[in-house]
Enzyme design. Sequence first.
Site, PDB file in Angstrom:
ATOM      1  N   LYS A  76       0.874  -1.180   0.000  1.00 21.74           N
ATOM      2  CA  LYS A  76       0.000   0.000   0.000  1.00 21.74           C
ATOM      3  C   LYS A  76       0.904   1.220   0.000  1.00 21.74           C
ATOM      4  O   LYS A  76       1.802   1.338   0.831  1.00 21.74           O
ATOM      5  CB  LYS A  76      -0.913   0.035   1.226  1.00 21.74           C
ATOM      6  CG  LYS A  76      -1.758   1.318   1.231  1.00 21.74           C
ATOM      7  CD  LYS A  76      -2.842   1.321   2.283  1.00 21.74           C
ATOM      8  CE  LYS A  76      -2.350   1.860   3.598  1.00 21.74           C
ATOM      9  NZ  LYS A  76      -3.474   2.142   4.523  1.00 21.74           N
ATOM     10  N   ARG A 119     -10.504  -1.467   7.123  1.00 21.68           N
ATOM     11  CA  ARG A 119      -9.574  -2.437   7.717  1.00 21.68           C
ATOM     12  C   ARG A 119      -9.098  -1.962   9.094  1.00 21.68           C
ATOM     13  O   ARG A 119      -8.822  -2.748   9.984  1.00 21.68           O
ATOM     14  CB  ARG A 119      -8.439  -2.803   6.774  1.00 21.68           C
ATOM     15  CG  ARG A 119      -7.370  -1.749   6.434  1.00 21.68           C
ATOM     16  CD  ARG A 119      -6.402  -1.521   7.564  1.00 21.68           C
ATOM     17  NE  ARG A 119      -5.061  -1.197   7.166  1.00 21.68           N
ATOM     18  CZ  ARG A 119      -4.282  -0.335   7.800  1.00 21.68           C
ATOM     19  NH1 ARG A 119      -4.733   0.357   8.842  1.00 21.68           N
ATOM     20  NH2 ARG A 119      -3.056  -0.134   7.404  1.00 21.68           N
ATOM     21  N   GLY A 229      -4.791   5.578  16.725  1.00 22.45           N
ATOM     22  CA  GLY A 229      -4.268   6.746  16.014  1.00 22.45           C
ATOM     23  C   GLY A 229      -2.753   6.749  15.874  1.00 22.45           C
ATOM     24  O   GLY A 229      -2.209   7.310  14.920  1.00 22.45           O
ATOM     25  N   THR A 230      -2.048   6.118  16.815  1.00 22.38           N
ATOM     26  CA  THR A 230      -0.585   6.214  16.825  1.00 22.38           C
ATOM     27  C   THR A 230       0.024   5.218  15.847  1.00 22.38           C
ATOM     28  O   THR A 230       0.042   4.017  16.098  1.00 22.38           O
ATOM     29  CB  THR A 230      -0.046   5.982  18.250  1.00 22.38           C
ATOM     30  OG1 THR A 230      -0.586   7.003  19.087  1.00 22.38           O
ATOM     31  CG2 THR A 230       1.472   6.074  18.282  1.00 22.38           C
ATOM     32  N   ASP A 231       0.512   5.751  14.725  1.00 20.31           N
ATOM     33  CA  ASP A 231       1.064   4.904  13.674  1.00 20.31           C
ATOM     34  C   ASP A 231       2.364   5.479  13.125  1.00 20.31           C
ATOM     35  O   ASP A 231       2.793   5.145  12.027  1.00 20.31           O
ATOM     36  CB  ASP A 231       0.030   4.719  12.549  1.00 20.31           C
ATOM     37  CG  ASP A 231      -0.446   6.055  11.975  1.00 20.31           C
ATOM     38  OD1 ASP A 231       0.032   7.110  12.450  1.00 20.31           O
ATOM     39  OD2 ASP A 231      -1.273   6.048  11.057  1.00 20.31           O
TER      40      ASP A 231
HETATM   41  P1  NAD Z   1      -8.495  13.202  10.483  1.00 20.59           P
HETATM   42  O1  NAD Z   1      -7.506  14.215  10.073  1.00 20.59           O
HETATM   43  O2  NAD Z   1      -9.776  13.072   9.733  1.00 20.59           O
HETATM   44  O3  NAD Z   1      -8.875  13.440  12.016  1.00 20.59           O
HETATM   45  C1  NAD Z   1      -7.852  13.676  12.948  1.00 20.59           C
HETATM   46  C2  NAD Z   1      -8.423  13.553  14.337  1.00 20.59           C
HETATM   47  O4  NAD Z   1      -7.387  13.805  15.288  1.00 20.59           O
HETATM   48  C3  NAD Z   1      -9.503  14.583  14.622  1.00 20.59           C
HETATM   49  O5  NAD Z   1     -10.411  13.999  15.541  1.00 20.59           O
HETATM   50  C4  NAD Z   1      -8.718  15.732  15.269  1.00 20.59           C
HETATM   51  O6  NAD Z   1      -9.540  16.553  16.064  1.00 20.59           O
HETATM   52  C5  NAD Z   1      -7.751  14.941  16.095  1.00 20.59           C
HETATM   53  N1  NAD Z   1      -6.524  15.633  16.447  1.00 20.59           N
HETATM   54  C6  NAD Z   1      -5.650  16.233  15.605  1.00 20.59           C
HETATM   55  N2  NAD Z   1      -4.605  16.733  16.309  1.00 20.59           N
HETATM   56  C7  NAD Z   1      -4.839  16.422  17.608  1.00 20.59           C
HETATM   57  C8  NAD Z   1      -4.131  16.675  18.815  1.00 20.59           C
HETATM   58  N3  NAD Z   1      -2.968  17.314  18.809  1.00 20.59           N
HETATM   59  N4  NAD Z   1      -4.668  16.237  19.961  1.00 20.59           N
HETATM   60  C9  NAD Z   1      -5.850  15.575  19.971  1.00 20.59           C
HETATM   61  N5  NAD Z   1      -6.556  15.300  18.865  1.00 20.59           N
HETATM   62  C10 NAD Z   1      -6.050  15.723  17.692  1.00 20.59           C
HETATM   63  O7  NAD Z   1      -7.719  11.814  10.512  1.00 20.59           O
HETATM   64  P2  NAD Z   1      -8.308  10.351  10.493  1.00 20.59           P
HETATM   65  O8  NAD Z   1      -8.319   9.853   9.103  1.00 20.59           O
HETATM   66  O9  NAD Z   1      -9.538  10.276  11.290  1.00 20.59           O
HETATM   67  O10 NAD Z   1      -7.128   9.566  11.243  1.00 20.59           O
HETATM   68  C11 NAD Z   1      -6.913   9.766  12.615  1.00 20.59           C
HETATM   69  C12 NAD Z   1      -5.572   9.195  12.986  1.00 20.59           C
HETATM   70  O11 NAD Z   1      -5.580   7.783  12.796  1.00 20.59           O
HETATM   71  C13 NAD Z   1      -4.414   9.718  12.133  1.00 20.59           C
HETATM   72  O12 NAD Z   1      -3.383  10.110  12.997  1.00 20.59           O
HETATM   73  C14 NAD Z   1      -3.984   8.540  11.299  1.00 20.59           C
HETATM   74  O13 NAD Z   1      -2.614   8.547  10.995  1.00 20.59           O
HETATM   75  C15 NAD Z   1      -4.382   7.379  12.174  1.00 20.59           C
HETATM   76  N6  NAD Z   1      -4.665   6.147  11.436  1.00 20.59           N
HETATM   77  C16 NAD Z   1      -4.223   4.989  11.957  1.00 20.59           C
HETATM   78  C17 NAD Z   1      -4.493   3.803  11.310  1.00 20.59           C
HETATM   79  C18 NAD Z   1      -4.054   2.501  11.908  1.00 20.59           C
HETATM   80  O14 NAD Z   1      -4.152   1.467  11.246  1.00 20.59           O
HETATM   81  N7  NAD Z   1      -3.623   2.483  13.136  1.00 20.59           N
HETATM   82  C19 NAD Z   1      -5.196   3.808  10.106  1.00 20.59           C
HETATM   83  C20 NAD Z   1      -5.678   5.020   9.618  1.00 20.59           C
HETATM   84  C21 NAD Z   1      -5.408   6.186  10.300  1.00 20.59           C
END
Ligand code: NAD
Length: 330
Positions: A76, A119, A229-231
């Site tokens: 990917k 996923r 979120g932590t990636d």
């Molecule tokens: P997005 O940009 O649509 O939303 C971001 C979210 O994080 C919002 O709720 C925003 O308010 C919040 N945010 C931003 N900065 C912040 C901070 N400093 N403190 C607290 N909250 C904060 O992004 P998304 O597509 O919803 O993705 C969210 C996160 O998930 C991203 O960091 C992304 O990298 C991660 N992610 C992880 C996986 C995984 O497999 N683990 C997969 C997809 C996305």
Amino acid sequence: MSDSQINKGVSVISEEVCQQVMGRANAFTAVENVFSAMAKKTAYNFPVIREAIGHADALYGFKSGFDREGMVLGLKSGGYWPSNMAKGLTNHQSTVILFDPDTGKLKSLVGGNYLTAVRTAASSAISIAYLARKDVKVLGMIGAGHQSTFQLRAAVEQRNFEKVVCWNLHPEHISNLAAVAEELGLPFESVTREELCAQADVIITITSAFEALIEKDWIKPGTHIACMGTDTKGKQEVDAKLLTVAKVFTDELAQSITIGEAQHAIARKLIQQSDIVPIGEVINGTKPGRTSAEDITLFDGTGVGLQDLAVAALAAELAEAKGLATYFKL
Ligand code: NAD
């Protein structure tokens, strides 16, 4: 690849077709199977490349791997462009490229945006299915961005939740998540982070935070937390000390300790790598999950390439069988 596939050429599976063919149940099973295969060492992820490219604040990278049982090989490509939303695009941009493991020939190009969300939601849903108490009632959502609605929909299929509580840094985004909760018939309340931890039996964190949003002492016994979120190196959603009192599980150990939520507890020597259990071991029954109603369980869902490949390969198979794929020759 069969002769007829070789004759047709490379299949293209659009974002729209992915949405038509890939439901949550299919994604759950595909991801569950690949987590199981990873624990059996019949599938493995290659080292991740992820770079801040110094343009548009973007993080760009490749996630790849090979599933020998499922015969799925590919990568990917994509990343995170934080200003995309203002342009009417999602911040994540992903494309999956599948190759024939027998010949190395390019097999399929699959839109990865919708699949990434399903996923990732499947991953936290699997953690809830295997690790949360059966009697949980309140789901806490930290984060209300693009991924959050997918997370909510998949989570509520795992247990009989009666209420959703939410905190988001940007309160104006909460209405999107509230609308989905309403559609699902669940009462929804916007609360402080501390109040969320006091109420919730299951917490999903899905933010782009770089510092802890949840303190260890806020978490009540019996809670399950899916940190999604932590990636990336440096990101963080929960207090590193929480990992000393929780039973910690992950999709992949190598990512958990380097780019996942556990990176901070590991760097501070609060826990060791051997304290973290791959969830595939729980799926396979080779390691226990939750052992008491009082356990705090924490799933470090870092997001592995094999998850993407598993759902993309299934989407391609389903789309091709239904005549929804288009083809080209290189
Ligand atoms: P997005 O940009 O649509 O939303 C971001 C979210 O994080 C919002 O709720 C925003 O308010 C919040 N945010 C931003 N900065 C912040 C901070 N400093 N403190 C607290 N909250 C904060 O992004 P998304 O597509 O919803 O993705 C969210 C996160 O998930 C991203 O960091 C992304 O990298 C991660 N992610 C992880 C996986 C995984 O497999 N683990 C997969 C997809 C996305």
